[in-house]
Enzyme design. Structure first.
Site, PDB file in Angstrom:
ATOM      1  N   HIS A  62       0.809  -1.216   0.000  1.00 10.53           N
ATOM      2  CA  HIS A  62       0.000   0.000   0.000  1.00 10.53           C
ATOM      3  C   HIS A  62       0.843   1.268   0.000  1.00 10.53           C
ATOM      4  O   HIS A  62       0.307   2.371  -0.051  1.00 10.53           O
ATOM      5  CB  HIS A  62      -0.986   0.023   1.174  1.00 10.53           C
ATOM      6  CG  HIS A  62      -0.355  -0.183   2.520  1.00 10.53           C
ATOM      7  ND1 HIS A  62       0.187   0.841   3.243  1.00 10.53           N
ATOM      8  CD2 HIS A  62      -0.192  -1.300   3.268  1.00 10.53           C
ATOM      9  CE1 HIS A  62       0.663   0.373   4.393  1.00 10.53           C
ATOM     10  NE2 HIS A  62       0.444  -0.922   4.432  1.00 10.53           N
ATOM     11  N   THR A  75      -2.688   6.698   9.810  1.00 13.39           N
ATOM     12  CA  THR A  75      -3.615   6.952   8.705  1.00 13.39           C
ATOM     13  C   THR A  75      -3.955   5.687   7.928  1.00 13.39           C
ATOM     14  O   THR A  75      -4.594   5.759   6.876  1.00 13.39           O
ATOM     15  CB  THR A  75      -3.046   8.003   7.732  1.00 13.39           C
ATOM     16  OG1 THR A  75      -1.845   7.486   7.128  1.00 13.39           O
ATOM     17  CG2 THR A  75      -2.745   9.311   8.460  1.00 13.39           C
ATOM     18  N   THR A  76      -3.547   4.538   8.445  1.00 19.74           N
ATOM     19  CA  THR A  76      -3.964   3.244   7.893  1.00 19.74           C
ATOM     20  C   THR A  76      -4.409   2.358   9.055  1.00 19.74           C
ATOM     21  O   THR A  76      -3.991   2.580  10.200  1.00 19.74           O
ATOM     22  CB  THR A  76      -2.807   2.543   7.144  1.00 19.74           C
ATOM     23  OG1 THR A  76      -1.679   2.412   8.025  1.00 19.74           O
ATOM     24  CG2 THR A  76      -2.396   3.322   5.903  1.00 19.74           C
ATOM     25  N   HIS A  83       2.745   8.836   0.541  1.00 22.71           N
ATOM     26  CA  HIS A  83       1.386   8.728  -0.010  1.00 22.71           C
ATOM     27  C   HIS A  83       1.318   9.657  -1.207  1.00 22.71           C
ATOM     28  O   HIS A  83       1.808  10.793  -1.149  1.00 22.71           O
ATOM     29  CB  HIS A  83       0.352   9.132   1.040  1.00 22.71           C
ATOM     30  CG  HIS A  83       0.382   8.283   2.277  1.00 22.71           C
ATOM     31  ND1 HIS A  83      -0.400   7.153   2.428  1.00 22.71           N
ATOM     32  CD2 HIS A  83       1.113   8.407   3.414  1.00 22.71           C
ATOM     33  CE1 HIS A  83      -0.154   6.610   3.608  1.00 22.71           C
ATOM     34  NE2 HIS A  83       0.753   7.354   4.233  1.00 22.71           N
ATOM     35  N   GLU A 122      -2.124  13.254   2.076  1.00 21.27           N
ATOM     36  CA  GLU A 122      -3.197  12.872   2.995  1.00 21.27           C
ATOM     37  C   GLU A 122      -3.746  14.100   3.718  1.00 21.27           C
ATOM     38  O   GLU A 122      -4.944  14.356   3.714  1.00 21.27           O
ATOM     39  CB  GLU A 122      -2.679  11.835   3.993  1.00 21.27           C
ATOM     40  CG  GLU A 122      -2.304  10.521   3.325  1.00 21.27           C
ATOM     41  CD  GLU A 122      -2.440   9.335   4.252  1.00 21.27           C
ATOM     42  OE1 GLU A 122      -3.253   8.449   3.957  1.00 21.27           O
ATOM     43  OE2 GLU A 122      -1.711   9.303   5.270  1.00 21.27           O
ATOM     44  N   HIS A 150       7.646   6.489   4.915  1.00 18.41           N
ATOM     45  CA  HIS A 150       6.859   6.023   3.781  1.00 18.41           C
ATOM     46  C   HIS A 150       6.169   7.222   3.149  1.00 18.41           C
ATOM     47  O   HIS A 150       6.240   8.339   3.675  1.00 18.41           O
ATOM     48  CB  HIS A 150       5.826   4.973   4.230  1.00 18.41           C
ATOM     49  CG  HIS A 150       4.844   5.491   5.226  1.00 18.41           C
ATOM     50  ND1 HIS A 150       5.064   5.440   6.591  1.00 18.41           N
ATOM     51  CD2 HIS A 150       3.644   6.103   5.076  1.00 18.41           C
ATOM     52  CE1 HIS A 150       4.043   5.989   7.224  1.00 18.41           C
ATOM     53  NE2 HIS A 150       3.155   6.405   6.327  1.00 18.41           N
ATOM     54  N   HIS A 178       5.972  10.741   5.362  1.00 20.71           N
ATOM     55  CA  HIS A 178       5.805  10.551   6.803  1.00 20.71           C
ATOM     56  C   HIS A 178       7.057   9.889   7.364  1.00 20.71           C
ATOM     57  O   HIS A 178       7.383   8.757   6.992  1.00 20.71           O
ATOM     58  CB  HIS A 178       4.595   9.657   7.102  1.00 20.71           C
ATOM     59  CG  HIS A 178       3.288  10.289   6.745  1.00 20.71           C
ATOM     60  ND1 HIS A 178       2.123   9.552   6.591  1.00 20.71           N
ATOM     61  CD2 HIS A 178       2.948  11.578   6.519  1.00 20.71           C
ATOM     62  CE1 HIS A 178       1.141  10.371   6.273  1.00 20.71           C
ATOM     63  NE2 HIS A 178       1.607  11.596   6.222  1.00 20.71           N
TER      64      HIS A 178
END
Length: 304
Positions: free
Chosen positions: A87, A222-223, A116, A126, A114, A139
């Site tokens: 992801h 956030t996951t 996004h 995000e 990681h 992040h």
């Protein structure tokens, strides 16, 4: 809006899975919980202190305790591997880099970072600032220094500190990111990983003198599992990447072979939480309001 309604309809017709996913992954052949249904995959995702959020700058609260951070060993180069975890892209860190200050009650050590992103360099961050979504968000995840594993740190309401950085499209490539971009082509498939040439955290983020303007709030991962144990810091100064560099992330693939794009969670309700701003961020917000006021005044005078 019609797109979201269609996805919700598909969800109700054909989902029977407890897995979570992003809208870009969803189909009847890949049954999974969309972000609005992540609480079905993990109840904590329905909490009242969830992340990310939209930062409305005029509603942020100035806080004199939000002083500049102290970054230790951020300049030190390290060797690691970069992984497509299904992801996102993730790089594990060796706990040598730490942060202090910025109204953190103790030191925190870096664990991993990681990203996004959107689709082909389109909107993909995000967090949003006054509704603006940036092309990508970094992040850097830290945990309190006394902990040795993330699961223990997550059990502490203030166990995790994440530094968030936004990217913007630039005309020229960012040479400091060459190692990251080159490694992406080797991890297109889920669970694949590759060795990363020596890099430092410092080369990936804005210079230290440009890290005094930031926002702070209390939130979550956030996951899933969406654990509400994160102290969030969002820096105003952006990181430049060329359009080609931003697009390179869209060549990765989810576990079902679909392009890994749009891997961001939409902003969540603040539910009464306050977002604070550092002194430097307050000055910038004030300057922005002044410019807006002058522009309105000039516009009115010209229309007469």
């Amino acid at each position: 809006m019609q797109h979201l309604i269609l996805l919700a309809s598909l969800f109700s017709l054909c989902t029977s899975s407890s897995d979570w996913c992003y809208p870009s992954q969803y189909s009847c052949d890949n049954q999974c919980n969309l972000p609005e249904f992540w609480n079905h995959a993990n109840a904590a995702c329905g909490g009242r202190a969830q992340s990310p959020v939209n930062v409305v700058t005029r509603k942020t609260v100035p806080d004199g305790r939000l002083t500049p951070f102290h970054f230790h060993n951020y300049q030190q180069t390290f060797r690691s591997s970069m992984k497509n975890n299904g992801h996102s892209v993730q790089v594990s860190l060796s706990h040598l880099a730490t942060i202090q200050g910025g109204d953190l009650m103790t030191g925190y050590k870096a664990v991993q970072f990681h990203l996004h992103w959107g689709k082909s360099g389109g909107p993909g961050s995000e967090h949003t600032i006054d509704g603006e979504q940036y092309p990508m968000e970094l992040h850097i995840v830290h945990m309190k220094q006394q902990y040795t594993d993330l699961s223990t740190a997550l059990a502490d309401p203030n166990g995790i500190a994440v530094l968030g950085f936004f990217y913007e499209e630039s005309r020229s490539a960012n040479k400091k990111y060459e190692h990251i971009i080159n490694a992406l082509q080797k991890i297109t498939e889920t669970s694949s990983n590759t060795s990363l040439s020596p890099i430092s955290l410092e080369q990936l983020i804005p210079s230290r003198q440009n890290l005094t303007s930031y926002y702070r709030y209390k939130g979550s991962l956030t996951t899933p599992g969406c654990t509400e144990s994160v102290i969030w810091t969002l820096f105003e100064n952006t990181i430049p990447l060329s359009k080609g560099q931003l697009q390179a992330f869209s060549n990765l693939r989810f576990h079902n072979g679909m392009p890994m794009v749009g891997n961001y969670r939409p902003p969540q309700p603040l539910n009464g939480r306050l977002v604070y701003r550092s002194g430097a961020a307050a000055l910038l917000a004030g300057a922005a309001l002044l410019v807006a006021s002058v522009s309105v005044t000039l516009g009115l005078s010209q229309s007469r």
